[in-house]
Write an enzyme that holds these catalytic residues in place. Structure first.
Site, PDB file in Angstrom:
ATOM      1  N   SER A  55       0.792  -1.238   0.000  1.00 20.32           N
ATOM      2  CA  SER A  55       0.000   0.000   0.000  1.00 20.32           C
ATOM      3  C   SER A  55       0.822   1.284   0.000  1.00 20.32           C
ATOM      4  O   SER A  55       0.250   2.374  -0.102  1.00 20.32           O
ATOM      5  CB  SER A  55      -0.959   0.016   1.199  1.00 20.32           C
ATOM      6  OG  SER A  55      -2.050  -0.846   0.959  1.00 20.32           O
ATOM      7  N   LYS A  58       0.044   3.616  -2.743  1.00 17.93           N
ATOM      8  CA  LYS A  58      -1.040   4.596  -2.654  1.00 17.93           C
ATOM      9  C   LYS A  58      -0.514   6.030  -2.620  1.00 17.93           C
ATOM     10  O   LYS A  58      -1.254   6.972  -2.902  1.00 17.93           O
ATOM     11  CB  LYS A  58      -1.904   4.319  -1.411  1.00 17.93           C
ATOM     12  CG  LYS A  58      -2.778   3.063  -1.513  1.00 17.93           C
ATOM     13  CD  LYS A  58      -3.618   2.883  -0.262  1.00 17.93           C
ATOM     14  CE  LYS A  58      -4.648   1.773  -0.392  1.00 17.93           C
ATOM     15  NZ  LYS A  58      -4.103   0.422  -0.280  1.00 17.93           N
ATOM     16  N   SER A 113      -6.013   2.850   4.756  1.00 18.97           N
ATOM     17  CA  SER A 113      -5.460   2.170   3.577  1.00 18.97           C
ATOM     18  C   SER A 113      -6.568   1.459   2.809  1.00 18.97           C
ATOM     19  O   SER A 113      -6.386   0.350   2.298  1.00 18.97           O
ATOM     20  CB  SER A 113      -4.369   1.166   4.000  1.00 18.97           C
ATOM     21  OG  SER A 113      -3.431   0.982   2.982  1.00 18.97           O
TER      22      SER A 113
END
Length: 297
Positions: A55, A58, A113
């Site tokens: 993640s 991101k 997340s």
């Protein structure tokens, strides 16, 4: 030639003249310490190794999409927008049929997340395929040549990789956007509720434990924030920014090999401390500004 300087292409830990001793017990496959303001890379180990980012990708998603989908946007979620999420994905709790503000969705991305929030924002950006293409274009514009984007949320996908160097570029670029900086530095917030909460907002805390101080991980003094990630394939990944005495240090750590739940945080903390001790003393081993002349080794 190696992006950012030839020394960053060498295997193992790299430091320059005048650098203090590196922290002991660093087990990450790859890591990097940089000065956000000057762009100097102060130390690194396997900075360009292509590894699954989880993640932390991101950050690139936000750096790419925030200018198109601001916090003031409003959107009613269609059920199909949540299709394609990987099994076991982290989620903030998006309810199809409900209308959300962009700011709430972005807090869902940064704090929880939430892959569900990513997919809705990607839809608002024109769809997942377009967003993946936009992210790849943005990565290349930043000089992030190790990154191959396959999913907007960082969920494991065949061929999807980044590097400690590239993730540091994404964090540094993102922090220039005041909304990115605000979201990544938010420890706690309220998220709009759905049927399960009778429409009442519910609290969410940042999964970045160095920021929220949860799970036995103490908060780091001067921490601005960043993004953490985890999948079984990627292991733990983390990129953080902190400020002290007028300096902002960036640290990225990918996949510590020592099997402790907080190891990615202890290694990042040690490298931040090292970075603040090294800045102004250590000769750089590379640069985050590839267009500029790189230091000689």
């Amino acid at each position: 030639s190696t992006v950012g300087g030839e020394q960053l292409g060498l295997p193992g830990p790299q430091t320059g003249e005048g650098a203090p001793a590196l922290p002991r017990d660093l087990s990450a496959l790859s890591w990097m310490v940089s000065d956000a303001d000057t762009g100097q890379v102060l130390a690194a180990s396997n900075a360009h190794w292509p590894l699954p980012p989880a993640s932390t990708l991101k950050m690139l998603f936000a750096d790419t999409v925030l200018p198109t989908v601001p916090g003031t946007a409003s959107h009613k979620v269609e059920p199909a927008e949540l299709d394609g999420m990987g099994g076991g994905s982290s989620a903030v709790g998006i309810v199809p049929g409900q209308t959300y503000q962009g700011a709430d969705l972005w807090r869902g991305v940064f704090l929880r997340s939430g892959n569900d929030a990513v997919h809705v924002l990607a839809s608002m950006n024109g769809g997942v395929p377009k967003t993946v293409s936009d992210m790849q274009t943005r990565a290349e514009a930043l000089g992030a040549k190790d990154t191959h984007v396959r999913s907007p949320d960082g969920y494991d996908a065949e061929g999807q990789v980044s590097s400690a160097y590239d993730l540091t570029l994404f964090l540094r670029s993102g922090l220039r956007n005041k909304d990115f900086k605000e979201y990544c530095s938010t420890a706690d917030a309220k998220f709009p509720g759905g049927p399960n909460t009778k429409g009442k907002p519910f609290g969410i805390s940042n999964t970045n434990r160095m920021l929220s101080g949860t799970g036995g991980v103490p908060k780091y003094p001067g921490l601005i924030g960043g993004k953490n990630g985890y999948t079984t394939h990627a292991g733990n990944t983390l990129a953080e920014a902190a400020t002290r005495d007028g300096h902002t240090i960036l640290v990225t750590v990918m996949n510590p090999q020592e099997n402790k739940h907080d190891k990615v945080y202890t290694e990042t903390r040690a490298l931040l401390d090292w970075g603040f001790a090294a800045v102004g003393r250590a000769k750089p081993v590379g640069t985050l500004d590839p267009a500029k002349p790189s230091p000689t080794t």
